[in-house]
Enzyme design. Structure first.
Site, PDB file in Angstrom:
ATOM      1  N   ARG A 183       0.836  -1.201   0.000  1.00 51.11           N
ATOM      2  CA  ARG A 183       0.000   0.000   0.000  1.00 51.11           C
ATOM      3  C   ARG A 183       0.870   1.250   0.000  1.00 51.11           C
ATOM      4  O   ARG A 183       0.563   2.237  -0.671  1.00 51.11           O
ATOM      5  CB  ARG A 183      -0.948  -0.012   1.207  1.00 51.11           C
ATOM      6  N   CYS A 243      -0.867   6.061   9.127  1.00 51.83           N
ATOM      7  CA  CYS A 243      -1.299   4.805   8.485  1.00 51.83           C
ATOM      8  C   CYS A 243      -2.557   5.149   7.698  1.00 51.83           C
ATOM      9  O   CYS A 243      -2.668   6.239   7.152  1.00 51.83           O
ATOM     10  CB  CYS A 243      -1.503   3.678   9.503  1.00 51.83           C
TER      11      CYS A 243
END
Length: 292
Positions: A183, A243
């Protein structure tokens, strides 16, 4: 002076503390990404560490924000925590039921600390290891007697979109991204709709699960220090963590705390906010990136 507590406690320690009947509150802080189709609250009702209460990060949050579980106001946090029977001298122990051993619990550990409550510990290994050791769980719940909790937020531990944007030029702090590497690089999909993967310019990747052993425990201090060093993170300098929505970012916060860092800040909006608000050139990706 505020009560201090070690960040990590063992299941053996917790079992003995429960028997001692001191001023302690155990919290199941489980939370899962929607695509996992796990309902943390219904799982809590079926089984939890005996005597635990449930802490819901989707309820104890800023409900006026379009972003997921952003930090609430001091009053909202104080009222929510007070309703769980927690006072300023209560030792809080948090855990979650994730397969990782720790997923959302570090976020709640950090929340208590950012609101001025240092008497908070995380059950190392989580419910996963508590059950492996055949320690008591229950489906019974006794609602705590509400009490008064006083919250005082430490704003220096919270970073906003504007703070991160300014830091692209000033470089006052290092930015560590706790999402999985795919990601971060922009190659694996984000779990949220309308959000492409990638990362903030200049940030470094240290995936949250790298701080955990295969058994679901946080690694020893020496190994945590080595992880930061390998990623080029200087723990003698300011650090901010990010995050997807500032949940697993708090693994980095706890790990740095274990290594002696005085206080890592958290970008509360996380990648969810950054991707939405940033200009395309500020979305670094080996994949699709961002297009207007």
């Amino acid at each position: 002076m505020a009560l201090q507590a070690r960040a990590l406690v063992t299941s053996k320690w917790l079992a003995e503390a429960v028997k001692a009947q001191g001023k302690m509150r155990i919290l199941d802080t489980s939370w899962y990404l929607p695509k996992l189709r796990r309902n943390a609250k219904s799982e809590f009702k079926k089984r939890h560490i005996t005597g635990a209460a449930f802490f819901d990060i989707d309820q104890c949050c800023d409900k006026t924000s379009p972003l997921d579980h952003m930090l609430p106001s001091e009053k909202t946090f104080a009222d929510y925590v007070g309703n769980l029977g927690i006072e300023s001298d209560t030792h809080v122990v948090v855990y979650d039921a994730s397969d990782f051993g720790a997923f959302s619990a570090p976020r709640v550990w950090w929340m208590f600390r950012v609101f001025g409550h240092s008497a908070v510990s995380l059950l190392n290994g989580g419910l996963r290891n508590w059950e492996l050791e055949e320690r008591p769980v229950s489906d019974q719940y006794v609602r705590p007697t509400p009490t008064e909790f006083k919250a005082s937020v430490n704003r220096s531990w919270i970073k906003t979109y504007e703070d991160i944007l300014d830091n692209l030029d000033t470089k006052k702090f290092q930015v560590v991204d706790a999402r999985p590497t795919g990601r971060f690089r922009g190659l694996d999909p984000e779990p949220r709709d309308n959000t492409e993967p990638g990362h903030i310019p200049g940030s470094v990747s240290v995936p949250f699960h790298s701080f955990l052993s295969k058994s679901g425990h946080f690694l020893p201090r020496e190994q945590l220090q080595a992880l930061f060093a390998q990623a080029g993170v200087d723990l003698s300098r300011p650090v901010c963590v990010s995050c997807g929505s500032a949940v697993t970012a708090c693994h980095v916060t706890l790990a740095a705390h274990e290594c002696g860092h005085p206080g890592v800040s958290v970008y509360d909006g996380g990648w969810s906010e950054w991707f939405t608000r940033a200009v395309p050139e500020h979305v670094i990706s080996e994949g699709r990136g961002k297009h207007l």
